[in-house]
Design an enzyme around this catalytic site. Structure first.
Site, PDB file in Angstrom:
ATOM      1  N   CYS A  74      -6.125   7.436   6.827  1.00 20.18           N
ATOM      2  CA  CYS A  74      -4.865   7.441   7.591  1.00 20.18           C
ATOM      3  C   CYS A  74      -4.696   8.796   8.275  1.00 20.18           C
ATOM      4  O   CYS A  74      -5.346   9.781   7.921  1.00 20.18           O
ATOM      5  CB  CYS A  74      -3.667   7.110   6.709  1.00 20.18           C
ATOM      6  N   CYS A  80       0.491  14.341   3.661  1.00 21.85           N
ATOM      7  CA  CYS A  80       1.427  13.394   3.070  1.00 21.85           C
ATOM      8  C   CYS A  80       1.338  13.421   1.545  1.00 21.85           C
ATOM      9  O   CYS A  80       0.251  13.525   0.984  1.00 21.85           O
ATOM     10  CB  CYS A  80       1.120  11.994   3.597  1.00 21.85           C
ATOM     11  N   CYS A  83      -0.261   9.716  -1.191  1.00 22.13           N
ATOM     12  CA  CYS A  83      -1.460   9.522  -2.009  1.00 22.13           C
ATOM     13  C   CYS A  83      -2.364  10.749  -1.901  1.00 22.13           C
ATOM     14  O   CYS A  83      -2.286  11.502  -0.943  1.00 22.13           O
ATOM     15  CB  CYS A  83      -2.199   8.245  -1.640  1.00 22.13           C
ATOM     16  N   CYS A 163       0.030   3.864   7.252  1.00 28.84           N
ATOM     17  CA  CYS A 163      -0.164   3.983   5.800  1.00 28.84           C
ATOM     18  C   CYS A 163      -1.068   2.861   5.317  1.00 28.84           C
ATOM     19  O   CYS A 163      -0.854   1.689   5.633  1.00 28.84           O
ATOM     20  CB  CYS A 163       1.184   3.917   5.083  1.00 28.84           C
ATOM     21  N   GLN A 289       6.434  -5.390 -10.467  1.00 36.74           N
ATOM     22  CA  GLN A 289       5.276  -4.489 -10.381  1.00 36.74           C
ATOM     23  C   GLN A 289       4.845  -4.320  -8.921  1.00 36.74           C
ATOM     24  O   GLN A 289       4.710  -5.311  -8.198  1.00 36.74           O
ATOM     25  CB  GLN A 289       4.111  -5.047 -11.197  1.00 36.74           C
ATOM     26  N   GLU A 339      17.039  -6.086 -20.807  1.00 37.58           N
ATOM     27  CA  GLU A 339      16.913  -5.247 -19.610  1.00 37.58           C
ATOM     28  C   GLU A 339      18.292  -4.717 -19.222  1.00 37.58           C
ATOM     29  O   GLU A 339      19.280  -5.456 -19.249  1.00 37.58           O
ATOM     30  CB  GLU A 339      16.321  -6.085 -18.462  1.00 37.58           C
ATOM     31  N   ASP A 384       7.799  -2.105 -22.370  1.00 39.74           N
ATOM     32  CA  ASP A 384       7.409  -1.680 -21.017  1.00 39.74           C
ATOM     33  C   ASP A 384       8.523  -0.809 -20.442  1.00 39.74           C
ATOM     34  O   ASP A 384       9.215  -1.200 -19.505  1.00 39.74           O
ATOM     35  CB  ASP A 384       7.163  -2.917 -20.137  1.00 39.74           C
ATOM     36  N   CYS A 411       3.670   3.656 -17.765  1.00 40.76           N
ATOM     37  CA  CYS A 411       3.248   4.149 -16.445  1.00 40.76           C
ATOM     38  C   CYS A 411       3.260   5.677 -16.402  1.00 40.76           C
ATOM     39  O   CYS A 411       3.053   6.280 -15.357  1.00 40.76           O
ATOM     40  CB  CYS A 411       4.126   3.566 -15.337  1.00 40.76           C
TER      41      CYS A 411
END
Length: 456
Positions: A74, A80, A83, A163, A289, A339, A384, A411
Site C-alpha cells: 500500500c 501508517c 499494520c 488499505c 470477530q 455479556e 473470551d 487477544c
C-alpha cells in the site's frame, strides 16, 4: 545513558506487542524501541526510563532487515500505524509471533505444556470485516484526510485509499466519502479544541455475504444535507452491496466511536454475516470477530479444545454476539452466555432464534455480578475477555465453580499471562496452547489455552 541521547543499533528481536530490543554496546545495555522489524538497523533517541529500563523512539531505519523480502503493498507504508509487517513473508510473521508467545508463556506456565504453534489466517490480506477510519489532516492545517493515524501519532491522519487489510469495496467507499466532504469544505473535529463536524467513518462488510454497512460519525455542531452523499454512495460500482447508511451523532469529548443518536439515511442498521454454517446479524457496535475466516479457524479450535460436552452446561463468559455459544450449542446440553453490552446480547438472542438454536441463554450484565445471580452451575467454561483480561474480582468467582476444563481465548497475551498466574494457584494446569493469526501484518494474535483442573 540520558534522555535525548541518540544511538544506532540492530533490532535483535521483537517482543509483544511491538517492542524491539536493541543492544547498545557502548552502554552495555538493551533499549526497547517500538515499531521496528527484527534485523533492522535503526537510529533512535532515548525518550524515557520505565522501571530502570530505557525506552527509545525510532527516528530512522538505516538498513532494511534481511527478513524484509517483499515490497510494500500500500502507498502509506511504513508511515501508517495500521499494520507493521507487510514487507516480511507471512511465514516469518507467524514464526515471530510464535516466539513472542513462547517467551511469555514459558515464563508464565508452571510445568510442561504442549504448544501447537500459530495457525494461519485463511486470508492474509483483505480479511478485515470492520474498520474505523478517522477524519483529520496529514499535517497541521493540511487538506482533509480520511484514514488511519500515522504511526505513533494521535493527531496526524493518513488517507488510507488503498488499505490492503480491507476489501477494495471499503476503499472505494472511503474515497467517495472523502471527496464529497472535500468538495464542500466541511470541517473535521479537532480533538483538542472540541470543535468541528466530521469524526469517523465506520465500515463493516460481511466477508461471506458482501453486505456493507456505512456509518458516518459526526458531531451536532453543524448541519449538512447528507442525501447527496447517500445517492453518490449507492451509485458506486461495488463487488458487495450497501444495505445500510447511517448517520451517527457523537458529541463525546473522548475520542471513541459511540452513538448519542443514530439516524438511518438508507436501508437498515444491521447486516448479516455467515460463520461455520450459522448466520449472524451484526449491528454498528456489536462485537464480531474482525476476521471472519480466521474466526472460523479460531472457533473450530475452541470446539476441539473443549472436547466432549454432551449433557454438559457450558458458560460462555464475555460472549459478545453469541458466536461461540451457538457454535457449541449443538453438542452441549445448555450454553449460558454473559455479556456486558446489551446491544450485543439482544443480537445474540436474535441470532440464536434465527439459527434455530433453543438451548442457549444470554444474559446482559457484568460477569462479576451476574455469576452471583445464576442458578445454573457450569461443567465447562469458555472465557473470551476484552484485551485487558478478566477483572481480578471476577476471576476468583469463575474459578470457584471448580469445573474440569476451561478454555481461555485471549487477544492480548500479556493479560493472559497475568490471569494464568491466579488460575494455576487455584489448581488449574495448562494442558495445551495454540494461536490463530487473526490479524495478519499487525502486532496482534489470538491465543487459545486449554486448562485442566488438577486432581489431588
Amino acid at each position: 545513558m540520558k534522555k535525548g541521547q541518540i544511538y544506532e543499533g540492530v533490532i535483535e528481536r521483537v517482543d509483544f506487542p511491538n517492542k524491539g530490543l536493541v543492544h547498545v554496546p557502548e552502554e552495555d545495555r538493551y533499549v526497547t524501541v517500538k515499531n521496528g522489524i527484527p534485523g533492522q538497523k535503526v537510529r533512535f533517541v532515548i525518550n524515557k526510563f520505565k522501571k530502570g529500563n530505557a525506552e527509545g523512539r525510532l527516528l530512522e531505519v538505516l538498513e532494511k532487515s534481511p527478513l524484509e523480502t517483499r515490497e510494500p503493498v500500500c502507498s502509506i507504508f511504513p508511515a501508517c500505524g495500521g499494520c507493521m509487517y507487510q514487507t516480511m513473508p507471512y511465514e516469518d510473521q507467524m514464526k515471530m509471533k510464535e516466539g513472542q508467545i513462547r517467551r511469555l508463556m514459558d515464563e508464565a506456565v508452571r510445568g510442561d505444556y504442549i504448544f501447537e504453534g500459530v495457525k494461519a489466517s485463511p486470508k492474509e490480506f483483505g480479511y478485515r470485516n470492520k474498520m474505523e477510519f478517522s477524519f483529520g489532516d496529514e499535517y497541521k492545517d493540511g487538506p482533509l484526510s480520511l484514514g488511519l493515524h500515522k504511526k505513533g501519532s494521535t493527531y496526524d491522519v493518513l488517507t488510507a485509499a488503498d488499505c490492503k487489510l480491507v476489501h477494495a469495496d471499503m476503499n472505494r467507499i472511503l474515497v467517495c466519502v472523502l471527496e464529497y466532504f472535500k468538495e464542500r469544505g466541511v470541517s473535521y473535529y479537532h480533538k483538542m479544541q472540541h470543535t468541528g463536524y466530521l469524526r469517523h467513518l465506520l465500515l463493516r462488510r460481511g466477508d461471506t455475504t458482501g453486505e456493507i454497512l456505512v456509518s458516518l460519525v459526526t458531531t451536532t455542531q453543524e448541519e449538512h444535507d447528507l442525501q447527496p452523499l447517500v445517492s453518490r454512495l449507492l451509485e458506486l460500482e461495488l463487488e458487495g452491496k450497501i444495505v445500510g447508511i447511517l448517520h451517527i451523532l457523537n458529541d463525546s469529548l473522548a475520542d471513541v466511536v459511540q452513538s448519542d443518536e443514530t439516524r438511518i439515511l438508507y436501508g437498515k442498521d444491521f447486516f448479516y454475516e455467515r460463520l461455520l454454517d450459522l448466520e449472524f446479524k451484526v449491528t454498528p457496535f456489536s462485537f464480531f470477530q474482525p476476521n471472519t475466516r480466521g474466526a472460523e479457524v479460531l472457533y473450530e479450535t475452541v470446539r476441539e479444545y473443549i472436547g466432549d460436552i454432551r449433557d454438559m452446561t457450558v458458560f460462555d463468559l464475555f460472549s459478545g454476539t453469541g458466536t461461540i455459544s451457538q457454535v457449541l450449542a449443538p453438542v452441549a446440553k445448555e450454553v449460558v452466555g454473559v455479556e456486558i453490552v446489551e446491544e450485543a446480547v439482544e443480537a445474540a438472542k436474535e441470532n440464536a432464534a434465527r439459527n434455530g438454536i433453543s438451548n442457549c441463554k444470554f444474559i446482559a450484565g457484568d460477569v462479576f455480578q451476574v455469576l452471583d445471580e445464576l442458578d445454573e452451575k457450569p461443567d465447562v467454561i469458555v472465557l473470551d475477555p476484552p484485551r485487558d483480561g478478566i477483572h481480578p474480582k471476577a476471576l476468583p468467582k469463575i474459578l470457584s465453580y471448580g469445573v474440569e476444563r476451561i478454555v481461555y481465548i485471549s487477544c492480548k497475551m500479556t493479560s493472559l499471562a497475568r490471569d494464568l498466574e491466579m488460575m494455576q494457584i487455584a489448581g488449574y494446569r495448562v494442558e495445551k496452547m495454540t494461536a490463530v493469526d487473526q490479524f495478519c501484518e499487525t502486532v496482534h494474535v489470538e491465543t487459545i489455552v486449554l486448562l485442566q483442573r488438577e486432581t489431588l
